[in-house]
Design a protein around this motif. Structure first.
Motif, mmCIF file in Angstrom:
data_model
loop_
_atom_site.group_PDB
_atom_site.id
_atom_site.type_symbol
_atom_site.label_atom_id
_atom_site.label_comp_id
_atom_site.label_asym_id
_atom_site.label_seq_id
_atom_site.Cartn_x
_atom_site.Cartn_y
_atom_site.Cartn_z
ATOM 1 N N ILE A 115 57.667 65.980 42.595
ATOM 2 C CA ILE A 115 58.872 65.235 42.217
ATOM 3 C C ILE A 115 59.955 65.433 43.272
ATOM 4 O O ILE A 115 60.240 66.562 43.673
ATOM 5 N N GLY A 116 60.574 64.326 43.689
ATOM 6 C CA GLY A 116 61.692 64.368 44.626
ATOM 7 C C GLY A 116 63.007 64.273 43.887
ATOM 8 O O GLY A 116 63.066 63.784 42.756
ATOM 9 N N SER A 117 64.062 64.730 44.513
ATOM 10 C CA SER A 117 65.380 64.712 43.877
ATOM 11 C C SER A 117 66.081 63.362 43.987
ATOM 12 O O SER A 117 67.160 63.173 43.439
ATOM 13 N N SER A 118 65.474 62.403 44.699
ATOM 14 C CA SER A 118 66.002 61.043 44.782
ATOM 15 C C SER A 118 64.819 60.102 44.983
ATOM 16 O O SER A 118 63.711 60.561 45.252
ATOM 17 N N PRO A 119 65.017 58.786 44.848
ATOM 18 C CA PRO A 119 63.904 57.864 45.052
ATOM 19 C C PRO A 119 63.303 58.022 46.463
ATOM 20 O O PRO A 119 64.019 58.106 47.443
ATOM 21 N N ILE A 120 61.983 58.061 46.502
ATOM 22 C CA ILE A 120 61.258 58.353 47.744
ATOM 23 C C ILE A 120 60.714 57.070 48.358
ATOM 24 O O ILE A 120 60.125 56.240 47.663
ATOM 25 N N ALA A 121 60.874 56.930 49.669
ATOM 26 C CA ALA A 121 60.319 55.790 50.391
ATOM 27 C C ALA A 121 58.847 56.023 50.702
ATOM 28 O O ALA A 121 58.047 55.097 50.670
ATOM 29 N N SER A 122 58.487 57.275 51.026
ATOM 30 C CA SER A 122 57.083 57.563 51.339
ATOM 31 C C SER A 122 56.761 59.029 51.107
ATOM 32 O O SER A 122 57.598 59.899 51.307
ATOM 33 N N PHE A 123 55.536 59.272 50.666
ATOM 34 C CA PHE A 123 54.966 60.608 50.528
ATOM 35 C C PHE A 123 53.777 60.698 51.478
ATOM 36 O O PHE A 123 53.075 59.707 51.684
ATOM 37 N N SER A 124 53.523 61.887 52.023
ATOM 38 C CA SER A 124 52.339 62.093 52.855
ATOM 39 C C SER A 124 51.972 63.571 52.849
ATOM 40 O O SER A 124 52.777 64.419 52.472
#
Length: 181
Positions: A115-124
């Motif tokens: 989980i990120g603390s803000s909306p995520i553009a990309s995960f890798s």
């Protein structure tokens, strides 16, 4: 004699600024049309907490706190003054958290959420390797989360780093994960 044209001075620095908390921030204000050195001052509003304005150099610097603020900054020389409104948007520091068990069973369904603390553009996966049989996928219902899921097909201890980039400045963050199959 020809009529005197009044002197005009104008701040030329782009007025909308973005940054990330607590990254160091620095910008130098610029003006045109001044006949003598410019003195800079705040007329109204406020700089983000953690930033200061140097009146002589026109440098705004420091480590800002998250939030959005507006401030009117005046440029003045010996003959003229001019003010310009600046808007500062400082985003909270991006963080990642892995939620789930560090233990997985061979050929059994497994899931872990990042989980990120803000909306995520990309995960890798930026380092290491996922256990064979598992994949990292973005959660289409929650733009701030990704799932590591599947059925592990090999025994072992797998350490890897999940990296995310958000939509803000943009910022990147990582979290280290170890899964024992």
């Amino acid at each position: 004699p020809p009529p005197q044209v009044p002197q005009a001075i104008a701040a030329t620095t782009q007025p909308n600024r973005q940054g990330g908390e607590p990254a160091p921030f620095s910008m130098v204000l610029a003006a045109q049309g001044n006949a003598t050195p410019v003195t800079w001052s705040s007329l109204g509003g406020q700089l983000p907490a953690g930033l200061t304005l140097d009146a002589a150099s026109g440098t705004i610097s420091g480590s800002p706190k998250a939030g959005q603020t507006a401030v009117s900054i005046q440029a003045a020389d010996a003959k003229a003054t001019s003010a310009k409104q600046f808007v500062f948007t400082v985003f909270s520091k991006l963080t990642l958290t892995a939620n789930g068990s560090a233990s997985a069973h061979l050929n059994a369904p497994y899931s872990l959420i990042v989980i990120g603390s803000s909306p995520i553009a990309s995960f890798s996966v930026s380092a290491g390797q996922l256990p064979p049989g598992l994949a990292l996928t973005t959660n289409r219902f929650d733009p701030g989360a990704a799932t590591i899921s599947g059925m592990p097909t090999q025994l072992g201890t797998y350490s890897f780093t999940v990296q995310a980039q958000d939509y803000t400045v943009p910022q990147t963050a990582t979290t280290n994960v170890t899964i024992v199959v």
